[in-house]
Design an enzyme around this catalytic site. Structure first.
Site, PDB file in Angstrom:
ATOM      1  N   SER A  46       0.864  -1.175   0.000  1.00 10.13           N
ATOM      2  CA  SER A  46       0.000   0.000   0.000  1.00 10.13           C
ATOM      3  C   SER A  46       0.902   1.228   0.000  1.00 10.13           C
ATOM      4  O   SER A  46       1.749   1.373   0.890  1.00 10.13           O
ATOM      5  CB  SER A  46      -0.883  -0.016   1.249  1.00 10.13           C
ATOM      6  OG  SER A  46      -1.862   0.989   1.165  1.00 10.13           O
ATOM      7  N   GLU A  47       0.728   2.112  -0.987  1.00  8.05           N
ATOM      8  CA  GLU A  47       1.748   3.149  -1.188  1.00  8.05           C
ATOM      9  C   GLU A  47       1.816   4.188  -0.069  1.00  8.05           C
ATOM     10  O   GLU A  47       2.762   4.960   0.003  1.00  8.05           O
ATOM     11  CB  GLU A  47       1.613   3.805  -2.566  1.00  8.05           C
ATOM     12  CG  GLU A  47       0.292   4.439  -2.888  1.00  8.05           C
ATOM     13  CD  GLU A  47      -0.614   3.504  -3.673  1.00  8.05           C
ATOM     14  OE1 GLU A  47      -0.604   2.285  -3.395  1.00  8.05           O
ATOM     15  OE2 GLU A  47      -1.347   4.008  -4.542  1.00  8.05           O
ATOM     16  N   ASN A  48       0.805   4.215   0.814  1.00  7.83           N
ATOM     17  CA  ASN A  48       0.899   5.136   1.945  1.00  7.83           C
ATOM     18  C   ASN A  48       1.832   4.615   3.046  1.00  7.83           C
ATOM     19  O   ASN A  48       2.029   5.302   4.052  1.00  7.83           O
ATOM     20  CB  ASN A  48      -0.491   5.428   2.522  1.00  7.83           C
ATOM     21  CG  ASN A  48      -1.241   4.189   2.912  1.00  7.83           C
ATOM     22  OD1 ASN A  48      -1.235   3.201   2.193  1.00  7.83           O
ATOM     23  ND2 ASN A  48      -1.876   4.206   4.065  1.00  7.83           N
ATOM     24  N   SER A  88       8.416   3.870   0.743  1.00  8.23           N
ATOM     25  CA  SER A  88       7.354   3.187   0.012  1.00  8.23           C
ATOM     26  C   SER A  88       7.536   3.345  -1.499  1.00  8.23           C
ATOM     27  O   SER A  88       7.398   2.389  -2.262  1.00  8.23           O
ATOM     28  CB  SER A  88       5.994   3.754   0.436  1.00  8.23           C
ATOM     29  OG  SER A  88       4.964   3.054  -0.193  1.00  8.23           O
TER      30      SER A  88
END
Lengths: 213, 233
Positions: A46-48, A88
């Site tokens: 998840s890019e967060n 990330s």
């Protein structure tokens, strides 16, 4: 019969391989998580700032400090990890993500993708999409074959690009295509869908794998 | 000189001025420095440039700074959750510099690390390429992106100590460590402010060198944007 959203996701799941780190976009791509083969080790990114996204929480498990990139509450798994946004995107831009699955408004016969902006409408921004298409090892697009009867698989994107020559494979409700060394290639048809039916709804030039009619 | 302050208003006293550039941590409403934002709203400071991945929602987060038009420009990757934002943007009252999310994170990290610029493949052949140097390395095109430094950074962490060491919690980390690095002055708000010696040095996410002022927030609202629940069979 065209493929349903679920069937498209199920077909996309065939791309998964043991040990893959994958990033799933919002919409149909999210459904791919439901079709990960049992026993296969797949880690969702998840890019967060999370690897190892768990299921949605129960009412008691809801934690405002634990969300996915779609801002939905999620849970962690025993092997999850957290990190900052630069780390990330180092995973994404550094080619460490094996597969990114995302939606698109248009894909061109050269593998260009447009999925972030329609001129004249409110622009929300590209989020992490430009990073994902430029950085992931493999990019799979899941989309409806047409929008309001307009072809989405086009010769050249008319919408502003998210990335140039970055798409590896497309699954629509009607067919599957791969970008090969000799160009865009039709590789499968949904049951009852004909090649001529696909051709009528496709603006892009494509080749056909032997055995498809 | 002590780094600890009693409140957001106290910690930001003397730091705010019209036209300044402020970096803010947070992703959506997760991990945002909600007390600092409220204090900036109360101060009435205007003409701000905000470097933040998102722009909050109507009435909460950075959305609060749009109610009286305090923000002149946003540097963001995604701003879709805010009606007031859309109105101001379409009326030409708010400028937006769209930056891909990974590029934004790296620009903040680079600025804080004294790196003037870096080359990335993200955005090649797109609108993000406009006005930037394109250079080829190893057969691929890359864009030159500049590091960002800001007059002020506001960040939120879970725990902090009197030295300014910060510990983050889960996905509330996001842009906070990067915002902390790129501020000439960084103000941190924490849920628990602890005495020296009460934080495990191995667990520190942002070392105190990046944090100039710190305070404990009295109540964190921590609003959730998409409350998504699993049905239990």
């Amino acid at each position: 019969m065209p493929w349903t959203r679920e069937q498209m996701a199920e077909r996309a799941a065939k791309e998964l391989q043991e040990g893959f780190y994958i990033n799933l976009g919002i919409g149909i791509p999210t459904l791919v998580a439901n079709y990960i083969p049992p026993g296969m080790r797949i880690v969702l990114h998840s890019e967060n700032g999370m690897l190892g996204i768990g299921p949605f929480p129960t009412e008691n498990e809801v934690d405002p400090d634990l969300i996915n990139a779609g801002k939905q509450t999620v849970t962690e798994l025993p092997y999850s990890s957290y990190f900052d946004s630069a780390t990330s995107f180092a995973m994404i831009r550094g080619g460490h993500i094996d597969l990114a699955i995302l939606g698109a408004m248009q894909v061109s016969q050269d593998g260009d993708i447009a999925n972030w902006m329609v001129p004249g409408k409110m622009i929300k921004g590209m989020g992490g999409a430009m990073d994902l298409v430029a950085g992931a090892k493999r990019v799979l697009v899941l989309m409806e074959h047409t929008a309001k009867n307009e072809a989405k698989l086009v010769k050249k994107c008319t919408l502003p690009l998210t990335g140039e020559k970055v798409v590896n494979k497309i699954i629509t409700d009607l067919a599957e295509f791969e970008f090969r060394d000799d160009g865009l290639t039709l590789t499968a048809l949904a049951p009852g869908v004909t090649e001529s039916g696909v051709r009528q709804r496709t603006e892009a030039h494509y080749r056909i794998t032997a055995g498809i009619s | 000189m002590s780094k600890t302050y009693r409140s957001a208003g106290d910690a930001l006293a003397g730091l705010l001025r019209d036209g300044m550039t402020i970096a803010a941590g947070g992703f959506g409403l997760c991990g945002i420095p909600e007390h600092c934002i409220a204090a900036i709203q109360s101060s009435g400071v205007t003409g701000l440039t905000l470097v933040s991945n998102n722009a909050g929602v109507d009435g909460f987060g950075l959305g609060r700074l749009m109610e009286k038009g305090q923000i002149r420009k946003m540097v963001s990757s995604y701003v879709g959750e805010n009606k007031l934002f859309a109105e101001l943007f379409l009326a030409g009252k708010l400028e937006v510099e769209f930056t891909p999310q990974g590029t934004l994170a790296e620009r903040m990290r680079a600025g804080g690390a004294g790196i003037a610029g870096f080359y990335t493949r993200t955005g090649v052949g797109t609108l993000a390429e406009q006005g930037k140097e394109v250079r080829e390395f190893d057969g691929h095109k890359y864009l030159l992106e500049r590091g960002i430094t800001c007059d002020l950074a506001i960040v939120k962490a879970w725990k902090g100590d009197e030295e300014g060491n910060l510990i983050y919690r889960k996905t509330a980390r996001n842009f906070n460590p990067l915002a902390a690095m790129c501020g000439k002055i960084t103000v941190a708000e924490v849920e628990q402010l602890l005495p020296i010696g009460k934080i495990d040095p191995d667990a520190v996410g942002t070392p105190g060198i990046f944090v100039h002022r710190i305070f404990q927030g009295d109540h964190f609202e921590k609003r959730i944007e998409q409350r998504t629940i699993r049905k239990v069979a």
